[in-house]
Scaffold this active site. Structure first.
Site, PDB file in Angstrom:
ATOM      1  N   ASP A  54     -22.444  -3.910  34.086  1.00  0.00           N
ATOM      2  CA  ASP A  54     -21.533  -4.615  33.965  1.00  0.00           C
ATOM      3  C   ASP A  54     -21.788  -5.826  33.342  1.00  0.00           C
ATOM      4  O   ASP A  54     -22.649  -5.619  32.479  1.00  0.00           O
ATOM      5  CB  ASP A  54     -21.920  -5.201  35.665  1.00  0.00           C
ATOM      6  CG  ASP A  54     -20.534  -5.641  36.572  1.00  0.00           C
ATOM      7  OD1 ASP A  54     -19.464  -6.662  35.532  1.00  0.00           O
ATOM      8  OD2 ASP A  54     -20.452  -5.337  37.316  1.00  0.00           O
TER       9      ASP A  54
ATOM     10  N   ASP B 181     -11.235  -7.295  38.012  1.00  0.00           N
ATOM     11  CA  ASP B 181     -11.780  -6.194  38.965  1.00  0.00           C
ATOM     12  C   ASP B 181     -10.051  -5.887  39.723  1.00  0.00           C
ATOM     13  O   ASP B 181      -8.932  -6.284  40.046  1.00  0.00           O
ATOM     14  CB  ASP B 181     -12.148  -6.745  40.380  1.00  0.00           C
ATOM     15  CG  ASP B 181     -13.300  -6.209  39.558  1.00  0.00           C
ATOM     16  OD1 ASP B 181     -14.206  -6.125  38.531  1.00  0.00           O
ATOM     17  OD2 ASP B 181     -14.719  -6.715  40.930  1.00  0.00           O
TER      18      ASP B 181
HETATM   19  C1  GLA Z   1     -17.831  -6.436  39.120  1.00  0.00           C
HETATM   20  C2  GLA Z   1     -17.692  -5.867  38.179  1.00  0.00           C
HETATM   21  C3  GLA Z   1     -16.657  -4.313  39.480  1.00  0.00           C
HETATM   22  C4  GLA Z   1     -18.182  -3.965  40.359  1.00  0.00           C
HETATM   23  C5  GLA Z   1     -18.752  -4.993  41.193  1.00  0.00           C
HETATM   24  C6  GLA Z   1     -19.745  -5.172  41.606  1.00  0.00           C
HETATM   25  O1  GLA Z   1     -17.026  -7.830  39.166  1.00  0.00           O
HETATM   26  O2  GLA Z   1     -15.609  -5.495  38.029  1.00  0.00           O
HETATM   27  O3  GLA Z   1     -16.328  -3.540  39.660  1.00  0.00           O
HETATM   28  O4  GLA Z   1     -19.213  -3.532  39.778  1.00  0.00           O
HETATM   29  O5  GLA Z   1     -18.481  -6.450  40.336  1.00  0.00           O
HETATM   30  O6  GLA Z   1     -20.701  -5.900  42.258  1.00  0.00           O
END
Ligand code: GLA
Length: 386
Positions: free
Chosen positions: A155, A210
């Site tokens: 990430d 997301d």
């Molecule tokens: C970010 C990523 C998600 C997930 C969260 C976990 O938002 O884009 O896909 O992995 O972190 O905290």
């Protein structure tokens, strides 16, 4: 039916046209991701509330419900598995949630014929403020390999002024140096146009923020794939984020559309629902064999939007396939049902060509057609996949 030479010439022309339209980079040579990855991840349903029992139960469910047999392989632990970094700088799992450690879990998942994935962050902390891998890449890669990890998602939280291609390359190299094949999934949310450099560094790369379990979020992520389709390549796939199928915020019609379009786009098929408790309809969406076959087609050319009708409320998405046929999604984004006509020109055919049309959800041939195929009464927010 076209004659063979006509067919071959057309297929070659289409493939060349599609492949030359983006500036291709040579994919990361770790032998992984020859087709988009398929699996399951903790994040969309469980978020931070995870533990080893959940992982084992989900892995069991994925085998017993037949998902393993249709291609789902990776069981991915997302954020919140980490405990402390110990005095020698090694990352340890949260001992309450993962009391037997990660090697134990990897062994269990491997014993089922599946693979185990975990998650880290290129910055100093993960998005949920657990320890990140910044400046610990070599040590972490070695640790993951020693546990038997098969997949890493990295990430981009708390990475501050770091340069994504440079920072991700450090982990990419560290993973390769372990000698263990570890699928590398980049997650900078499209911040630094990862489709331009991602294939040399990782096996897939998130292209957007997301996904959330609602129609608008699904469309947002879908629409952001339109301009970048040509960058996706074998071993380096655009990732519009995980599936929400079965999580309850959309209708089954809408979930069928997400699954169809993600398949057409060569997106990773990472389920995100509670596989231990799902109804038959959810399972049949996630397991549709002919739809999955499009996602896993060895030609590896990402589908794209080929025609928009009625102000974009009706859309034709398409891609060529390795056997010379085409895959098509007729997508009705309108609030009422609609009929959508596929034109042969949409799918790189001559209007005189006779083609057999097959419905991939119904798994039946619809007949032989010349020039076009009209699909009647596609439900609101639904699609037909041919
Ligand atoms: C970010 C990523 C998600 C997930 C969260 C976990 O938002 O884009 O896909 O992995 O972190 O905290």
């Amino acid at each position: 039916t076209m004659n063979l030479s006509h067919h071959i010439i057309l297929s070659v022309m289409i493939t060349l046209a599609l492949m030359s339209s983006g500036s291709k980079v040579i994919a990361l040579d770790n032998g992984l991701g020859l087709t988009p990855q398929m699996g399951w991840s903790t994040w969309n349903y469980f978020a931070c509330e995870i533990n080893e029992t959940i992982i084992m139960e989900i892995a069991n469910a994925l085998v017993s419900n037949g998902m393993k047999d249709v291609g789902y392989t990776y069981i991915n632990i997302d954020d919140c598995w980490q405990g402390e970094r110990n005095s020698t700088g090694h990352i340890t799992p949260d001992s309450e949630r993962f009391p037997h450690g990660m090697a134990y879990l990897a062994d269990y998942v491997h014993s089922l014929g599946l693979k185990l994935g975990i998650y880290t962050d290129a910055g100093v902390l993960t998005c949920q403020r657990r320890p990140g891998s910044f400046d610990h890449e070599e040590k972490d890669a070695q640790t993951y390999a020693s546990w038997g990890i098969d997949y890493l998602k990295e990430d981009w939280c708390y990475a501050y002024i770091e340069d994504p291609p440079k920072r991700y390359a450090i982990m990419s190299k560290a993973l390769n140096e372990t000698g263990r094949p570890i699928f590398f999934s980049l997650c900078d949310w499209g911040t630094d146009k990862p489709w331009k450099w991602g294939p040399t560094v990782g096996n897939s790369f998130r292209t957007t923020k997301d996904i959330a379990d609602n129609w608008d979020s699904f469309l947002f992520n879908l629409d952001h794939q339109i301009d970048i389709a040509s960058y996706s390549t074998i071993g380096g796939w655009n990732d519009p984020d995980m599936l929400e199928v079965g999580n309850g915020g959309m209708t089954n019609t809408e979930y069928t559309s997400q699954f169809s379009l993600w398949s057409l786009l060569n997106a990773p098929l990472i389920a995100g629902n509670d596989l231990r408790n799902m109804d038959q309809e959810t399972l049949s969406i996630l397991s549709a064999p002919e739809v999955i076959a499009i996602n896993q087609d060895p030609l590896g050319v990402q589908g794209k939007l080929v025609r928009s009708i009625n102000g974009g409320l009706a859309q034709v998405w398409a891609r060529p396939l390795a056997d010379g046929s085409r895959a098509v999604v007729l997508f009705n984004r309108d609030t009422s049902s609609a009929s959508i006509q596929l034109e042969w020109a949409d799918i790189w055919l001559m209007s005189g060509d006779q083609m057999t049309v097959r419905d991939l959800w119904e798994r039946q041939d619809l007949g032989v057609f010349t020039g076009s195929y009209l699909s009647l009464n596609i439900p609101s927010h639904g699609c037909v996949m041919l």
